[in-house]
Design an enzyme around this catalytic site. Structure first.
Site, PDB file in Angstrom:
ATOM      1  N   GLU A 148      -6.662  -7.727  -0.253  1.00 52.87           N
ATOM      2  CA  GLU A 148      -7.098  -7.735   1.143  1.00 52.87           C
ATOM      3  C   GLU A 148      -8.543  -7.259   1.212  1.00 52.87           C
ATOM      4  O   GLU A 148      -8.916  -6.308   0.522  1.00 52.87           O
ATOM      5  CB  GLU A 148      -6.236  -6.807   2.007  1.00 52.87           C
ATOM      6  CG  GLU A 148      -4.784  -7.205   2.160  1.00 52.87           C
ATOM      7  CD  GLU A 148      -4.010  -6.224   3.026  1.00 52.87           C
ATOM      8  OE1 GLU A 148      -4.654  -5.481   3.814  1.00 52.87           O
ATOM      9  OE2 GLU A 148      -2.771  -6.191   2.932  1.00 52.87           O
ATOM     10  N   GLU A 177       0.835  -1.206   0.000  1.00 49.51           N
ATOM     11  CA  GLU A 177       0.000   0.000   0.000  1.00 49.51           C
ATOM     12  C   GLU A 177       0.870   1.256   0.000  1.00 49.51           C
ATOM     13  O   GLU A 177       0.912   2.007   0.982  1.00 49.51           O
ATOM     14  CB  GLU A 177      -0.936  -0.016   1.215  1.00 49.51           C
ATOM     15  CG  GLU A 177      -1.902  -1.190   1.212  1.00 49.51           C
ATOM     16  CD  GLU A 177      -2.714  -1.298   2.496  1.00 49.51           C
ATOM     17  OE1 GLU A 177      -2.383  -0.597   3.475  1.00 49.51           O
ATOM     18  OE2 GLU A 177      -3.682  -2.080   2.514  1.00 49.51           O
TER      19      GLU A 177
END
Length: 490
Positions: free
Chosen positions: A414, A284
């Site tokens: 995710e 991320e």
């Protein structure tokens, strides 16, 4: 006088007899013959070194004479029978070596013990590049994505670290076992995403060389999955933030040098794996949680390009390996608006990745005004004002339109919602029902739009946790949540 004269001969006879008696009973000491021997006159060691016993049998003082710097006795001098331990250091040279120990004892011929050690194995030079090999790499990104039905994250484990240190159990989870991965497969998953740290395992800061022991440990866990005919997504995760927190011009060059060095090593080490292993370049990457600037996007995408170039440059099966690249902060909106796929010399072997935890106040928020329910069955209850079914359909639909339909598969790397266990009995029941409904809906919507759903499991079986399995035993926990996810592909 006459009596004395009579006694004198008798006395003389007595002493004569006494003298004869003493001569016959005298003990003559036996002469001691010195001895010295050893249990072996030849001792050999492998290159790694070690210890070996040497038993000395003697009836006198003895001494071991030696000059070696790499092997030594535990006792150099003593008397009588003694067990001595011979220790040899590891041989760091690619040639055999030998030394002699000379055992000396007074009045005895020296005993010579020969110590030999094998050479270390010649260094295996693995080339940076080998010719392309398409064996076991038949499927392009779209075909492979169709085989990747449902995924599970080995979260908070292989990526456990801080800015300087790393350790598989550092965040509270146990060492990953084959039993656990077997349970994940039996639970219905055929994809395992392995968030991984590397920076804390660097042994040479100048070259960014990763410790062999860590590469071997990662391989062990990868093999647990591959042996179960599962697909593995291996990435560089947060890793202390050196990559993830720095999409800025001032860090770009330094980060890209490290990014290239790490992925070169990872790619070479795992180069012989077939298409069951995929690499994901980052996680991320973001400066903050605001909209990215041109600078942020430019730098973040350069990290993606460096990753692709580093892997392809190693050749072999990596020429054809399917690779996963991330949108800025793995955010769906930013993916749709900004993500440009890297240039790749191998056509149709790239996938994109986004994550999903909407609405935040239901899925992730731990304190404050969080929500305990979600979705249409709970309208009027403790439900967020946004992020409901229509939101999910729209978000995933955009990924289908902008990526899947254009030949770029999407990994939903995710997703999930924390389990809250500290609620009142009535609210707890509704929360569990709402959470299961959410997990089922998100998973099904991802599948319907061609996304590969990979559930986030952090190993926490209690309050605010995501766990579906007990990491120690492999047993299923919260089987209702697991069922809500897995039934979407049955």
């Amino acid at each position: 006088m006459k009596l004395l004269k009579c006694l004198i001969p008798i006395i003389l006879v007595f002493f004569s007899l006494q003298s004869c008696s003493n001569s016959e009973d005298e003990i003559i000491p036996e002469e001691i013959v010195p001895i010295v021997s050893v249990s072996s006159v030849a001792i050999s060691f492998e290159a790694v070194g070690g210890t070996s016993p040497l038993e000395i049998v003697s009836n006198s003082n003895w001494k071991i004479n030696y000059t070696s710097t790499w092997c030594r006795p535990s006792i150099q001098a003593s008397k009588g029978n003694v067990k001595v331990t011979i220790t040899a250091d590891a041989n760091d040279k690619e040639e055999d070596r030998s030394e002699t120990f000379t055992l000396s004892a007074t009045g005895m011929k020296d005993v010579v013990v020969t110590i030999t050690q094998k050479a270390k194995d010649p260094a295996v030079i693995i080339p940076d590049y080998i010719d392309p090999d398409k064996t076991g790499m038949t499927n392009d990104a779209l075909l492979l994505a169709a085989k990747m039905r449902l995924g599970w994250n080995l979260g908070n484990t292989m990526e456990s670290c801080d800015a300087t240190n790393a350790g598989e159990t550092m965040w509270g989870n146990p060492m990953t076992s084959k039993k656990l991965i077997d349970a994940v497969k039996a639970g219905g998953f055929n994809v395992v995403r392995i968030p991984c740290a590397w920076s804390g395992y660097i042994e040479d800061a100048a070259t960014y060389k990763i410790k062999e022991s860590w590469l071997a440990r990662v391989k062990e866990v990868v093999d647990y999955c591959i042996d179960n005919d599962m697909y593995v997504i291996l990435n560089i995760h947060w890793d202390g933030g050196w990559l993830e927190n720095n999409p800025t011009y001032d860090k770009q060059e330094t980060v890209n040098v490290k990014q290239k060095a790490l992925w070169k090593q990872i790619a070479i080490y795992f180069r012989d794996y077939d298409e069951h292993l995929l690499f994901a370049g980052t996680n991320e990457v973001h400066k903050d949680y605001n909209a990215p600037s041109t600078e942020n996007l430019t730098v973040q995408m350069s990290y993606n390009q460096t990753f692709v170039d580093a892997v392809r440059a190693t050749g072999g099966r990596n020429t054809w390996r399917n690779l996963v690249v991330q949108a800025y902060n793995t955010n769906i909106e930013y993916a749709v608006n900004y993500l440009k796929m890297p240039t790749d010399a191998t056509a149709s072997r790239l996938m994109s990745e986004v994550h999903f935890y909407d609405p935040y106040d239901f899925a992730l928020q731990e304190d404050g005004t969080y929500k305990t329910q979600w979705g249409k069955p709970f309208v009027g209850g403790d439900v967020s004002s946004w992020g409901q079914e229509a939101w999910i359909n729209e978000a995933f639909g955009k990924m289908k339109t902008n990526f899947v339909n254009k030949g770029i598969p999407v990994v939903l790397g995710e997703y999930g919602a924390i389990l809250r266990t500290s609620l009142s009995a009535e609210l707890q029941t509704k929360h569990i029902e709402a959470r299961n409904y959410y997990l089922n809906y998100v998973t099904k919507a991802a599948k319907n739009n061609g996304l590969i759903p990979v559930y986030w499991d952090n190993g926490n079986v209690g309050d605010k946790g995501f766990a579906l399995f007990n990491r120690n035993t492999g047993d299923q926990v919260h089987a209702d949540a697991l069922k809500a996810i897995v039934t979407t592909i049955e």
